[in-house]
Scaffold this active site. Structure first.
Site: not given
Lengths: 357, 357
Positions: B100, B168, B192
């Site tokens: 990511w 992030d 999540k």
């Protein structure tokens, strides 16, 4: 007790869909989990996704040669994606039929030479303007098929020749039969006729995917990013797509969009006919351009507006306040609004007129 | 019967939240409609929205001087929004801790001079690299606080001086107490620890909103578009935000993030301790950098992987397959994974080792 919800969007959904979603919330069909909890890469979720796409293709009768994308960011994000992805020659035409058209135009102007070739701004967007023949060298022509705020809709599509017709169909997608082969790209926020807010449907003809996006286009704003990854380049709005699938199955169970259109025409006629014969209520919209989905109407005396709204709310008829750019009232009567809801509204209006008119 | 769902995201949600959402589906607190059907401009929905924001502020202990935004498009859209909005001087630094991070870096490179000042690529991202002191003329430093695929996390934040720290936090937001004043911008996909897919949380310090976005930035990709309109420039993902609010209330009811962190540490320790003492299972991740949320582990013989997975699934322990870039297994044990789930996994692993190891 459920109310009759005339909101312009997010809007009423079929009761059966809500009941099913509620029942399946903690354990979807014996999977042991909620659809909200499912990996978007799992088989069980892929099936939900595929079923939704198939139902959309069937309901809209999408011909071969089009991709269906489930995106995020609403129609407002499409306003940028369209010029960023489709501007190869550098010039597009737009029809201005109200607030949302204007937003699309403003955003397009930042990226492409934008020509407004027809507009109904002269009469506060109470009609659909004639669309002249278009220059065949244009990258596309953009229209808004139904105008949520002003209550108008295109009853005949402009003939664009070889110029791709791009349409914001947010507020009347799946409400009446349309010949999808006339369009090169159709987009719609889900939150009116298709489901909850948070997903944007894009139906795009394959040849448009061959156009190179502008270099500056963010990865997530390129159609190919999504078309090449089955709308799963990143995590899609999974649960919203599941509800959209349930709504589309409900549409198909009604007999498809043709049957839904018939019911929509009956509901709309019930309301417009009553308004037209009344001396107290009036419609600002030219008859032949009236929306089947959004029905603005004006009371003879605007001093009674507040009273009308509070009494309507007390009667379980909610969200009837008109948009400030039109005034008066607006009844949004999407697919999922039952005939009984419109009948109850007409009865209430009659009664209010009698007492206060 | 509910399973124990170890998916990396979308992921397990608290059962109580699902039960409440299911019960409120067709009629939210006597409003006569589903949250899915509510106008985002209505009072009843604004209250749901405000409650979610307040719960987020409380749970994360967000100091004064930060805006909370509820956006769409996932972390992947943030990868573009960050350089498009924050690049005033024209140079940013990134730490590469895996898949990511790499995507964030690739997207940033398109808009800003991007310096990768630390990386753990040399050992397949099995550790968190030291972050050197940063050039004070940078626009920002970007990190990924928890790496979902590789199972690492920052245990100490880099000291950036006056350079804004951008993070992030998709896979460990609200899982442990963090000093939010250390960050200038935090973003996280909801799917999540916070709710269903389809909403992206952005917490942004007010001074960053004064930076002029690049001219090419689409309206919907400007932070100010959303900060100036209470995240309602257009229709937000209303229902997803409602569920996020329920999840946050559940976190607060547990005793807040501090209490949730304690439980998370216990769950993680249960699993890591078992793995570390085993001769059959192993963790590829350096001890001090291990994630509390995502626990990759390897079987001594990868030929047994398929068997492990099918038997685990039969035992109601699902979605344990590791990411292809690591191999083996991965147990994601987010906030909503009950201790019993981790205990059941450890018992299963013991049993499998005994029979097949």
């Amino acid at each position: 007790m459920r109310v009759f919800n005339f909101a312009a969007g997010p809007a009423v959904l079929p009761e059966d869909v809500l009941a099913k979603a509620g029942a399946e919330m903690s354990d979807y069909k014996g999977s042991g989990m909620s659809v909200m909890e499912m990996s978007h890469r799992s088989k069980v979720y892929q099936q939900i996704f595929d079923t939704a796409e198939e139902a959309l293709r069937k309901a809209l009768q999408i011909p071969e040669g089009y991709k269906v994308l489930f995106l995020q960011g609403g129609a407002s994000t499409q306003f940028a994606m369209i010029p960023l992805n489709l501007a190869t020659k550098g010039k597009a035409a737009y029809v201005n039929t109200g607030a949302w058209s204007k937003k699309a135009i403003e955003e397009a102007k930042r990226y492409i030479d934008t020509d407004v070739i027809a507009s109904s701004a002269d009469k506060n967007f109470t009609y659909i303007p004639e669309v002249p023949a278009v220059d065949q060298s244009l990258d596309y022509l953009h229209i808004t098929t139904n105008n949520t705020i002003f209550g108008t809709k295109f009853s005949r599509l402009p003939n664009t020749g070889n110029v791709p017709l791009v349409a914001d169909m947010s507020s009347n997608i799946a409400s009446e039969v349309m010949d999808m082969s006339r369009f090169a790209l159709v987009y719609a926020g889900a939150q009116k006729n298709l489901g909850p807010a948070g997903a944007t449907i894009v139906v795009i003809r394959d040849d448009l995917l061959e156009r190179a996006p502008k270099e500056i286009t963010p990865t997530m704003l390129r159609y190919t990013t999504h078309s090449e990854n089955g709308s799963m380049f990143n995590t899609p709005p999974c649960y919203t797509i599941y509800i959209i699938g349930l709504v589309l199955e409900w549409i198909l169970a009604q007999g498809g969009v043709a049957a839904v259109e018939k019911a929509n025409r009956e509901k709309a006629a019930m309301l417009y006919d009553f308004i037209d014969q009344s001396g107290f209520y009036s419609s600002p919209v030219r008859k032949e351009d009236r929306s089947l989905m959004n029905v603005p109407f004006i009371l003879a005396d605007s001093a009674l507006d507040a009273d009308f709204l509070s009494q309507a709310t007390a009667a379980g008829l909610v969200n009837l306040k008109g948009h400030r750019s039109v005034g008066g009232m607006r009844a949004s009567i999407y697919n999922a609004m039952p005939k009984e809801g419109v009948a109850a509204l007409v009865d209430f209006m009659k009664d209010f007129e009698k007492k206060r008119g």
